[in-house]
Design an enzyme around this catalytic site. Structure first.
Site, PDB file in Angstrom:
ATOM      1  N   SER A 150      76.047  24.048  29.588  1.00 54.20           N
ATOM      2  CA  SER A 150      76.185  24.233  31.055  1.00 54.20           C
ATOM      3  C   SER A 150      76.220  25.474  31.521  1.00 54.20           C
ATOM      4  O   SER A 150      76.272  26.422  30.837  1.00 54.20           O
ATOM      5  CB  SER A 150      77.494  23.564  31.471  1.00 54.20           C
ATOM      6  OG  SER A 150      77.950  23.525  32.728  1.00 54.20           O
ATOM      7  N   TYR A 173      86.463  21.471  30.470  1.00 55.04           N
ATOM      8  CA  TYR A 173      84.987  21.662  30.648  1.00 55.04           C
ATOM      9  C   TYR A 173      84.646  22.874  30.210  1.00 55.04           C
ATOM     10  O   TYR A 173      83.732  22.996  29.437  1.00 55.04           O
ATOM     11  CB  TYR A 173      84.581  21.035  31.995  1.00 55.04           C
ATOM     12  CG  TYR A 173      83.026  20.633  32.199  1.00 55.04           C
ATOM     13  CD1 TYR A 173      82.547  19.717  31.734  1.00 55.04           C
ATOM     14  CD2 TYR A 173      82.417  21.830  32.740  1.00 55.04           C
ATOM     15  CE1 TYR A 173      81.137  19.739  31.825  1.00 55.04           C
ATOM     16  CE2 TYR A 173      80.870  21.848  32.717  1.00 55.04           C
ATOM     17  CZ  TYR A 173      80.343  20.420  32.190  1.00 55.04           C
ATOM     18  OH  TYR A 173      78.887  20.596  32.383  1.00 55.04           O
TER      19      TYR A 173
END
Length: 267
Positions: A150, A173
């Site tokens: 990401s 995350y």
């Protein structure tokens, strides 16, 4: 020259296992891999949804198959990998795309149980699946691991982008997406001598997913404003890079984190 270039990007005769293959990033990546000629195994906890999407791809003339795979269960991982190898002969490419969104909270609100439940999939499950697949790859002397990261594998979260929406960037995350890059580099450095490559693909915010989840908000406006290209990623922005990393077009690339974020991390 054209034919040579086409051969560099083809995935004909390759068997690809992609976790979370019917999810937001999973769907365009699964389709791209299948369109490049691969036999694509779409795997996740929901076998029915995997097979439903595989059936959609098969109706388009592509070679796709749905499997149930529980990354929180070691026996499921071993069983599914064994089934795939038995049916298709081998696994040439593994795409670690699945991520648990359980307990996506700020640090102060995160419980021990929520953190550990997510890590059973995001950390332990990814490790065990990669371990299982690498064993066969090492014996054959070839293989390709692609981990999905990401923009938060590259930079920390900018909390101001959320404005007054009440949205946030979950602490686990960020933890997981930074960890996957280090995991990728470890695999690349250790297994390179066995003919195995490992790279990470780190996309920015994905437009269709954002639109479906949030609609037009202060967050989406801020995100586009803070992205040099002024937009979210679309399907084509994910499909091209995954084919590049999966194919011989990137045959001399390993241990790399390919960032595809419209310039978000270049500030």
């Amino acid at each position: 020259m054209e034919n040579n270039i086409n051969r560099l990007f083809t995935l004909v005769d390759k068997v690809v296992l992609i976790t979370g293959g019917y999810g937001l990033f999973g769907k365009p990546m699964s389709r791209a891999l299948a369109e490049a000629g691969a036999k694509v195994i779409i795997a996740s906890r929901n076998a029915a949804l995997c097979e439903e999407y595989a059936k959609e791809l098969r109706s388009a003339g592509l070679d796709a198959h749905g499997y149930g795979l529980d990354l929180s269960c070691e026996s499921s991982i071993k069983e599914v990998v064994g089934q795939i190898v038995e049916e298709f002969g081998q696994i040439d490419i593994l795409v670690n795309n699945a991520v648990s969104r359980d307990g996506f909270k700020n640090l102060a609100d995160m419980s021990k149980e929520e953190w550990e439940n997510a890590q059973r999939i995001n950390s332990t499950g990814t490790m065990l699946l990669t371990q299982a697949v690498l064993s066969d790859m090492q014996k054959r002397g070839s293989g390709n691991i692609i981990n999905i990261g990401s923009i938060q594998s590259v930079v920390g979260p900018n909390f101001e982008v959320y404005g007054q929406t009440g949205m946030t960037s979950p602490v686990n995350y960020t933890y997981d997406k930074w960890a996957i890059v280090g995991f990728t580099k470890w695999i690349a450095n250790y297994y390179g001598k066995y003919g195995i490559r490992a790279n990470c693909l780190s996309p920015g915010g994905y437009g269709p997913g954002v639109a479906n989840s949030f609609g037009e908000t202060e967050f989406t406006q801020n995100y586009r404003r803070l992205t040099p290209m002024g937009r979210f990623a679309e399907d084509k922005d994910i499909m091209g890079p995954i084919i590049f990393l999966a194919s011989d077009a990137s045959s001399y690339m390993t241990g790399h984190n390919l960032v595809v974020d419209g310039g978000w991390s270049s500030w």
